[in-house]
Motif scaffolding. Structure first.
Motif, short mmCIF file in Angstrom:
data_model
loop_
_atom_site.label_atom_id
_atom_site.label_comp_id
_atom_site.label_asym_id
_atom_site.label_seq_id
_atom_site.Cartn_x
_atom_site.Cartn_y
_atom_site.Cartn_z
N GLU A 37 -7.11 -0.54 4.53
CA GLU A 37 -7.52 0.61 5.34
C GLU A 37 -6.43 0.98 6.34
O GLU A 37 -6.08 2.15 6.51
CB GLU A 37 -8.82 0.31 6.07
CG GLU A 37 -9.34 1.50 6.89
CD GLU A 37 -10.68 1.21 7.53
OE1 GLU A 37 -11.19 2.11 8.23
OE2 GLU A 37 -11.22 0.11 7.35
N GLY A 38 -5.87 -0.03 6.99
CA GLY A 38 -4.80 0.24 7.94
C GLY A 38 -3.57 0.79 7.25
O GLY A 38 -2.92 1.72 7.75
N THR A 40 -3.36 2.42 4.25
CA THR A 40 -3.55 3.77 3.72
C THR A 40 -3.60 4.80 4.83
O THR A 40 -3.04 5.89 4.69
CB THR A 40 -4.83 3.85 2.87
OG1 THR A 40 -5.96 3.42 3.65
CG2 THR A 40 -4.73 2.97 1.65
N ASP A 41 -4.27 4.47 5.92
CA ASP A 41 -4.29 5.39 7.06
C ASP A 41 -2.87 5.65 7.56
O ASP A 41 -2.50 6.77 7.89
CB ASP A 41 -5.14 4.82 8.20
CG ASP A 41 -6.64 4.88 7.89
OD1 ASP A 41 -7.01 5.56 6.91
OD2 ASP A 41 -7.41 4.24 8.61
N GLY A 42 -2.06 4.58 7.59
CA GLY A 42 -0.69 4.72 8.05
C GLY A 42 0.13 5.60 7.13
O GLY A 42 0.95 6.43 7.60
N ILE A 44 -1.04 8.05 5.19
CA ILE A 44 -1.49 9.44 5.35
C ILE A 44 -0.94 10.03 6.63
O ILE A 44 -0.49 11.19 6.66
CB ILE A 44 -3.04 9.51 5.32
CG1 ILE A 44 -3.54 9.17 3.90
CG2 ILE A 44 -3.53 10.89 5.74
CD1 ILE A 44 -5.04 9.11 3.78
N VAL A 45 -0.93 9.25 7.71
CA VAL A 45 -0.35 9.73 8.97
C VAL A 45 1.13 10.04 8.79
O VAL A 45 1.64 11.06 9.27
CB VAL A 45 -0.56 8.69 10.10
CG1 VAL A 45 0.29 9.04 11.31
CG2 VAL A 45 -2.02 8.61 10.48
N TRP A 105 -7.10 9.22 -0.43
CA TRP A 105 -6.13 8.16 -0.60
C TRP A 105 -4.73 8.73 -0.80
O TRP A 105 -4.55 9.72 -1.52
CB TRP A 105 -6.49 7.28 -1.80
CG TRP A 105 -7.61 6.33 -1.48
CD1 TRP A 105 -8.94 6.62 -1.39
CD2 TRP A 105 -7.47 4.94 -1.18
NE1 TRP A 105 -9.64 5.49 -1.06
CE2 TRP A 105 -8.77 4.44 -0.93
CE3 TRP A 105 -6.39 4.07 -1.12
CZ2 TRP A 105 -9.01 3.11 -0.60
CZ3 TRP A 105 -6.62 2.73 -0.79
CH2 TRP A 105 -7.92 2.27 -0.54
N LYS A 118 -1.06 -0.25 -0.64
CA LYS A 118 -1.03 0.80 0.38
C LYS A 118 -1.69 2.10 -0.07
O LYS A 118 -1.82 3.03 0.72
CB LYS A 118 0.42 1.09 0.80
CG LYS A 118 1.12 -0.10 1.42
CD LYS A 118 2.52 0.25 1.89
CE LYS A 118 3.47 0.44 0.72
NZ LYS A 118 4.87 0.67 1.18
#
Length: 241
Positions: A37-38, A40-42, A44-45, A105, A118
């Motif tokens: 989660e961390g 994939t969020d990273g 996308i950011v 994703w 990732k």
């Protein structure tokens, strides 16, 4: 050595082994999801920051929709001279409305283990997003965030939507998940084997492992490019259909 000492030693070994098994299961079921989660969020950011720094075309551009077999595709939105995707780096975000409104994703270049931790992985050598050929993507069924946990729920007509920062690309799935073996590389060919497509087009292939907690087989769905539009026109209708 006394019987009591042997029994105590064996008991301690069993307890240690049990603790290791419990920790491993917790790692697989819980911790890989937390780290994914961390990660994939990273990713996308990172993409959003890159997109914010680049100009966005304001031309309405071509758009095409159509049910069933793929129609004559719109003009190719992927320039022939486009910069190659960088290995291990994100270049798009995928949305599958069938999987829920919060499902998003990143898609990264490559399908190595480190990359798939990732996000989703684009098969190196397969077509670019939106281009003629077969844009092929792999993802974990379980562990590392379970991106394709609900893969068996996919049905013909379902939308797979991708955003590369300049355009939305909507693909429509053609088949229920097809089960095959890992060595069946024809499923990601430019005209994917057994897909029902009989000539060149703009296709998408999604692959994941089967069974749910194993990897002896693969599940595959194929789709065709149904519509494109610039991001300046807002979200495509596929999100609401």
């Amino acid at each position: 050595m006394s019987v009591r000492l042997i029994v105590r030693t064996l008991s301690e070994i069993c307890i240690t082994i049990g603790a290791v098994i419990v920790l491993f299961v917790a790692y697989v079921l819980f911790w890989t999801g937390v780290t994914a989660e961390g990660a994939t969020d990273g990713e996308i950011v990172r993409l959003q920051e890159e997109w914010a720094r680049q100009p966005v075309a304001t031309s309405p551009g071509p758009e095409q929709t159509g049910p069933g077999a793929p129609p004559a595709p719109p003009p190719d939105p992927a320039p022939r001279t486009a910069k190659p995707y960088a290995s291990g780096r994100p270049f798009a975000v995928m949305y599958v409305p069938r999987f829920g409104t919060g499902w998003a994703w990143p898609v990264l270049e490559g399908t190595g283990a480190a990359t798939l931790r990732k996000g989703l992985g684009h098969y190196a050598g397969s077509a670019r997003l939106g281009a003629t050929g077969n844009f092929s993507v792999a993802g974990h069924r379980r562990t590392h965030g379970d991106p394709f946990k609900d893969f068996p729920r996919l049905r013909p007509g379902d939308a797979v939507v991708l955003n590369d920062g300049t355009r939305w690309f909507t693909y429509r799935i053609r088949n229920k998940p097809y089960r095959t073996v890992p060595g069946d590389v024809g499923v990601v060919a430019p005209v994917p084997v057994k897909s029902g497509f009989d000539g060149p087009g703009r296709y998408l292939t999604l692959t994941t492992c089967d069974p749910e907690w194993g990897s002896s087989h693969r599940l595959v769905v194929w789709a065709h490019l149904d519509a494109t539009q610039p991001v300046t026109r807002g979200e495509p209708e596929a999100f609401h259909s």
